[in-house]
Design an enzyme around this catalytic site. Sequence first.
Site, PDB file in Angstrom:
ATOM      1  N   LEU A   1      -4.998   9.661  -8.897  1.00 12.32           N
ATOM      2  CA  LEU A   1      -5.801   8.679  -9.625  1.00 12.32           C
ATOM      3  C   LEU A   1      -6.339   7.600  -8.681  1.00 12.32           C
ATOM      4  O   LEU A   1      -7.481   7.170  -8.781  1.00 12.32           O
ATOM      5  CB  LEU A   1      -4.956   8.043 -10.745  1.00 12.32           C
ATOM      6  CG  LEU A   1      -5.699   7.071 -11.645  1.00 12.32           C
ATOM      7  CD1 LEU A   1      -6.837   7.756 -12.381  1.00 12.32           C
ATOM      8  CD2 LEU A   1      -4.749   6.434 -12.662  1.00 12.32           C
ATOM      9  N   LYS A   2      -5.480   7.189  -7.750  1.00 16.66           N
ATOM     10  CA  LYS A   2      -5.894   6.189  -6.757  1.00 16.66           C
ATOM     11  C   LYS A   2      -7.108   6.696  -5.964  1.00 16.66           C
ATOM     12  O   LYS A   2      -8.105   5.998  -5.796  1.00 16.66           O
ATOM     13  CB  LYS A   2      -4.719   5.912  -5.823  1.00 16.66           C
ATOM     14  CG  LYS A   2      -5.026   5.015  -4.652  1.00 16.66           C
ATOM     15  CD  LYS A   2      -3.781   4.953  -3.740  1.00 16.66           C
ATOM     16  CE  LYS A   2      -4.092   4.384  -2.374  1.00 16.66           C
ATOM     17  NZ  LYS A   2      -4.415   2.955  -2.425  1.00 16.66           N
TER      18      LYS A   2
ATOM     19  N   ILE B   1       1.671 -16.957  10.258  1.00 22.96           N
ATOM     20  CA  ILE B   1       2.843 -16.494   9.502  1.00 22.96           C
ATOM     21  C   ILE B   1       3.511 -15.284  10.144  1.00 22.96           C
ATOM     22  O   ILE B   1       4.610 -14.890   9.770  1.00 22.96           O
ATOM     23  CB  ILE B   1       2.448 -16.202   8.036  1.00 22.96           C
ATOM     24  CG1 ILE B   1       1.772 -17.437   7.427  1.00 22.96           C
ATOM     25  CG2 ILE B   1       3.633 -15.835   7.182  1.00 22.96           C
ATOM     26  CD1 ILE B   1       2.596 -18.707   7.490  1.00 22.96           C
ATOM     27  N   GLY B   2       2.877 -14.660  11.131  1.00 22.46           N
ATOM     28  CA  GLY B   2       3.573 -13.595  11.839  1.00 22.46           C
ATOM     29  C   GLY B   2       2.700 -12.443  12.265  1.00 22.46           C
ATOM     30  O   GLY B   2       2.599 -12.116  13.436  1.00 22.46           O
ATOM     31  N   SER B   3       2.036 -11.799  11.295  1.00 21.53           N
ATOM     32  CA  SER B   3       1.269 -10.609  11.665  1.00 21.53           C
ATOM     33  C   SER B   3      -0.157 -10.980  12.023  1.00 21.53           C
ATOM     34  O   SER B   3      -0.721 -11.933  11.479  1.00 21.53           O
ATOM     35  CB  SER B   3       1.262  -9.610  10.515  1.00 21.53           C
ATOM     36  OG  SER B   3       0.725 -10.188   9.364  1.00 21.53           O
TER      37      SER B   3
ATOM     38  N   ARG C   1      -2.772   0.670  -6.583  1.00 21.83           N
ATOM     39  CA  ARG C   1      -1.997   0.568  -5.343  1.00 21.83           C
ATOM     40  C   ARG C   1      -0.532   0.893  -5.587  1.00 21.83           C
ATOM     41  O   ARG C   1       0.038   0.486  -6.587  1.00 21.83           O
ATOM     42  CB  ARG C   1      -2.078  -0.852  -4.803  1.00 21.83           C
ATOM     43  CG  ARG C   1      -3.035  -1.015  -3.664  1.00 21.83           C
ATOM     44  CD  ARG C   1      -2.855  -2.379  -3.098  1.00 21.83           C
ATOM     45  NE  ARG C   1      -1.841  -2.340  -2.063  1.00 21.83           N
ATOM     46  CZ  ARG C   1      -2.086  -2.690  -0.810  1.00 21.83           C
ATOM     47  NH1 ARG C   1      -3.269  -3.112  -0.452  1.00 21.83           N
ATOM     48  NH2 ARG C   1      -1.128  -2.654   0.086  1.00 21.83           N
TER      49      ARG C   1
ATOM     50  N   TRP D   1      12.820  -5.366  -2.453  1.00 28.96           N
ATOM     51  CA  TRP D   1      11.772  -4.380  -2.309  1.00 28.96           C
ATOM     52  C   TRP D   1      12.318  -2.988  -2.001  1.00 28.96           C
ATOM     53  O   TRP D   1      11.618  -2.132  -1.476  1.00 28.96           O
ATOM     54  CB  TRP D   1      10.737  -4.846  -1.265  1.00 28.96           C
ATOM     55  CG  TRP D   1       9.805  -5.889  -1.836  1.00 28.96           C
ATOM     56  CD1 TRP D   1       9.657  -6.189  -3.155  1.00 28.96           C
ATOM     57  CD2 TRP D   1       8.912  -6.756  -1.131  1.00 28.96           C
ATOM     58  NE1 TRP D   1       8.720  -7.193  -3.308  1.00 28.96           N
ATOM     59  CE2 TRP D   1       8.252  -7.558  -2.082  1.00 28.96           C
ATOM     60  CE3 TRP D   1       8.599  -6.943   0.225  1.00 28.96           C
ATOM     61  CZ2 TRP D   1       7.298  -8.521  -1.740  1.00 28.96           C
ATOM     62  CZ3 TRP D   1       7.651  -7.909   0.563  1.00 28.96           C
ATOM     63  CH2 TRP D   1       7.009  -8.678  -0.408  1.00 28.96           C
TER      64      TRP D   1
ATOM     65  N   HIS E   1       9.476 -18.121   5.147  1.00 22.50           N
ATOM     66  CA  HIS E   1       8.143 -18.033   4.543  1.00 22.50           C
ATOM     67  C   HIS E   1       8.258 -17.391   3.168  1.00 22.50           C
ATOM     68  O   HIS E   1       9.017 -16.455   2.976  1.00 22.50           O
ATOM     69  CB  HIS E   1       7.205 -17.200   5.431  1.00 22.50           C
ATOM     70  CG  HIS E   1       5.952 -16.796   4.727  1.00 22.50           C
ATOM     71  ND1 HIS E   1       4.936 -17.677   4.469  1.00 22.50           N
ATOM     72  CD2 HIS E   1       5.571 -15.614   4.185  1.00 22.50           C
ATOM     73  CE1 HIS E   1       3.974 -17.046   3.806  1.00 22.50           C
ATOM     74  NE2 HIS E   1       4.337 -15.799   3.615  1.00 22.50           N
TER      75      HIS E   1
ATOM     76  N   HIS F   1      -6.066 -13.788   1.576  1.00 24.37           N
ATOM     77  CA  HIS F   1      -6.291 -12.586   0.762  1.00 24.37           C
ATOM     78  C   HIS F   1      -7.765 -12.276   0.611  1.00 24.37           C
ATOM     79  O   HIS F   1      -8.146 -11.310  -0.032  1.00 24.37           O
ATOM     80  CB  HIS F   1      -5.611 -12.752  -0.597  1.00 24.37           C
ATOM     81  CG  HIS F   1      -4.149 -13.048  -0.465  1.00 24.37           C
ATOM     82  ND1 HIS F   1      -3.670 -14.337  -0.336  1.00 24.37           N
ATOM     83  CD2 HIS F   1      -3.076 -12.246  -0.369  1.00 24.37           C
ATOM     84  CE1 HIS F   1      -2.352 -14.300  -0.197  1.00 24.37           C
ATOM     85  NE2 HIS F   1      -1.970 -13.046  -0.216  1.00 24.37           N
TER      86      HIS F   1
HETATM   87  N1  GLN Z   1       5.665 -12.243   8.537  1.00 22.47           N
HETATM   88  C1  GLN Z   1       4.993 -11.460   7.583  1.00 22.47           C
HETATM   89  C2  GLN Z   1       3.538 -11.271   7.982  1.00 22.47           C
HETATM   90  O1  GLN Z   1       2.977 -12.149   8.544  1.00 22.47           O
HETATM   91  C3  GLN Z   1       5.038 -12.077   6.206  1.00 22.47           C
HETATM   92  C4  GLN Z   1       4.375 -11.208   5.180  1.00 22.47           C
HETATM   93  C5  GLN Z   1       4.544 -11.674   3.770  1.00 22.47           C
HETATM   94  O2  GLN Z   1       4.860 -12.818   3.514  1.00 22.47           O
HETATM   95  N2  GLN Z   1       4.331 -10.807   2.805  1.00 22.47           N
HETATM   96  O3  GLN Z   1       2.937 -10.258   7.739  1.00 22.47           O
HETATM   97 ZN    ZN Z   2       3.415 -14.290   2.504  1.00 22.32          ZN
END
Ligand code: GLN
Ligand code: ZN
Length: 763
Positions: free
Chosen positions: A18-19, A439-441, A523, A569, A650, A703
């Site tokens: 379906l996706k 935030i990291g990535s 998703r 998760w 975070h 986002h």
């Molecule tokens: N450290 C992760 C990143 O930057 C945090 C991701 C998240 O908060 N979902 O991707």
């Molecule tokens: Zn986040």
Amino acid sequence: MNQLSTVGFPRIGAQRQLKKWVEAYFKEKLSMDELQQNAAELRKQHWLLQQQNNIAFIPSNDFSFYDTFLDMAFLLNVIPEVHRNLNLNKLDTYFAMAKGYQKGNHDARALPMKKWFNTNYHYIVPLIDGQTRFKLNDIKLFDEYNEAVALGIKTKPVIIGPFTFLKLSKIDTKDKTYFNYGEEITKVYSDLFARLNKLNAEYIQIDEPILVTDLGKEDVEFFVTLYKTLLQDKKNLKVLLQTYFGDIRDVYEKAATLDFDALGLDFLEGGKNIKLIEKFGFPRDKILFAGIVNGKNIWINNYQSSLELLGLLERHVDRDRIVLNTSCSLLHVPYTTASEKQMEKKYKKHLAFAEEKLKELNDIAVLLQTDNYALNKKYEENILSVKEKLENNVIFAENLRKDVAGFLDADIVRQPSFESRIKEQKERLQLPALPTTTIGSFPQTDEVRILRKKFKNGEISSDKYNEKIKEKIAEIIRLQEDMGLDVLVHGEFERNDMVEYFGENLSGFLFTQNGWVQSYGTRCVKPPIIFGDITRKKPITVDYLAYAQSLTDKPVKGMLTGPVTILNWSFPREDLPLSDIAYQIALAIKAEVQDLEARGIKIIQIDEAALREKLPLRKKDWHHEYLSWAINAFRLVHSSVQSLTQIHTHMCYSEFEDIIKEIDAMDADVITFEAAKTDLSILDVLVAHNFRTEVGPGVYDIHSPRIPGKEEIKEIIVKMINKLEREKVWVNPDCGLKTRGMQETVASLKNMVEAVKEIREKI
Ligand code: GLN
Ligand code: ZN
């Protein structure tokens, strides 16, 4: 034999067809007709499968192109003006509500999304405003019913009930609350009943999961009035009130006296439902749809427990008035373990996905009417399997059990206090005012994805892979230095997913090939399964981080996923309390923290993106059933570090108004979170609660591909420092940059750093 039912069935397709179809339709590679035909074929498969498995009450209308809650909004004509004014055909209007619509001079935003109770599924939040006119707008429900009839199957159509619909919608009218919409909405449901009567439908399932949450007196009265009116119009149609994810203590007595034909109760998450029946009895005129096969976990059913439960129920309800049901829709589990070709038998035999759960319903029905079921072969096998899992010493780490049982209060209290260590940290780090970070990535380019895939397939050696990842790290460190960020990150190029990556490096986790579960829209996620005791196999991120730090004089943040997020998760095992699993993960991540610290990493971020997700549905249970151990698990990870090491965390949301004390009690030094979308209203909450931890409320929304301007970011920062103590404020985007493109990321971050520089000059 007892009749069988399911509350709902997965709809995405065993191969996520379906996706793929919906995406192809968006790209205009599939016509609307083709999309509809494919979907009909998929529904047919699902119905036939259930029919073959003797399900008497097969659901229909549990199918959706995006979300069944959105379907309901569409059916009730709750369509915002912006989307209606696009003048698109029905299906495209529907998709515009779900995903937004940008074409030519049209620009309509998507409706927001929220978590569906305590699951990882997200529903679209309908908007009821001054323009809303409730009426029967859509015929999907009836079409799908007819479609099944043509196959010789009389389904039980499923809809969201009016009470849940109104409670979970956003009501944006000046002087109205949901109480004011009772009459209007009831009329549409009556029309719907009339149509189903015309079609000779026998049953309808009305989902009212909101009944398992805390309800006030007014809510209960509203519910009663709503259904008193509505049920007068049901005529020949039998109405099943279906609830799930908990017990219905606030309305059970009332619901029992209303003119429903059947009540659907969840006896797994709603353990208290059995107590309600024992206390108040079960109405003689109703059928009980007993939720005994778990729609949320992936473990085989424990037949002994199920049969004992049914034994208790039979004291109050005649056997022939009990329908054996799933506890909730099977939407929340993958299709079938048969697709797990690579999984070893010794693991697979403990698992039951949607299809296997249909078989379990059959087994239980057979056993229930077998006089001496304990002697039945199926029963014996089941008992053995269940027992074996509990006793399997391959997955039992004795020392770890001792550590978990034996940690002391001192192990979860960081010394010295926040006030004194933050001073030491500031001296050591020598960061400018309003330090900037991410935030990291960083963006996961195709190059990185292909590299990881090659490594997984064994096409390149681990040495080669590491070398390549390190090249990427060096690149991203240089880029951050050039941009002038203050606290750098290594970019997370080695990770496909923040939970899976750690899971793969810890013992006790099991991965599936096809264990997809819908998360939002079409998703899906593939949660790992926690099978055994969890220990760290070897250092996980330490080499990469030490390498990144060796390239720069600026501090590089170590980047770990926290225990509560890893747990939330995943599919957890059920032979241990969740708290113990969280503590096991905490000890594994703690070892990683200690290694990072020993290798000279001065700042360590422990992400708890999903901390709020499994908050119990009833407030009364928040503390003792969840927060107390969740917070302790986080503290266990970091409490042993030196005062000089700065701990960040975070979170992916800012709705933590009601748990703000607990978040402070996590005792991190800095927390970054999403705030850009919520108008910074969180700032007042922080002030009101004297929030102690330093904060980095995200200054822009990652986002969306949109690049925030420098002035816009300046305004936000000014707002922040007008409300909060300047010394406590960090400047960062609101989440990881992994899903963004490189170009927009660089442009956005440059604007962010420039904005901060200009503000620094003034202060
Ligand atoms: N450290 C992760 C990143 O930057 C945090 C991701 C998240 O908060 N979902 O991707
Ligand atoms: Zn986040």
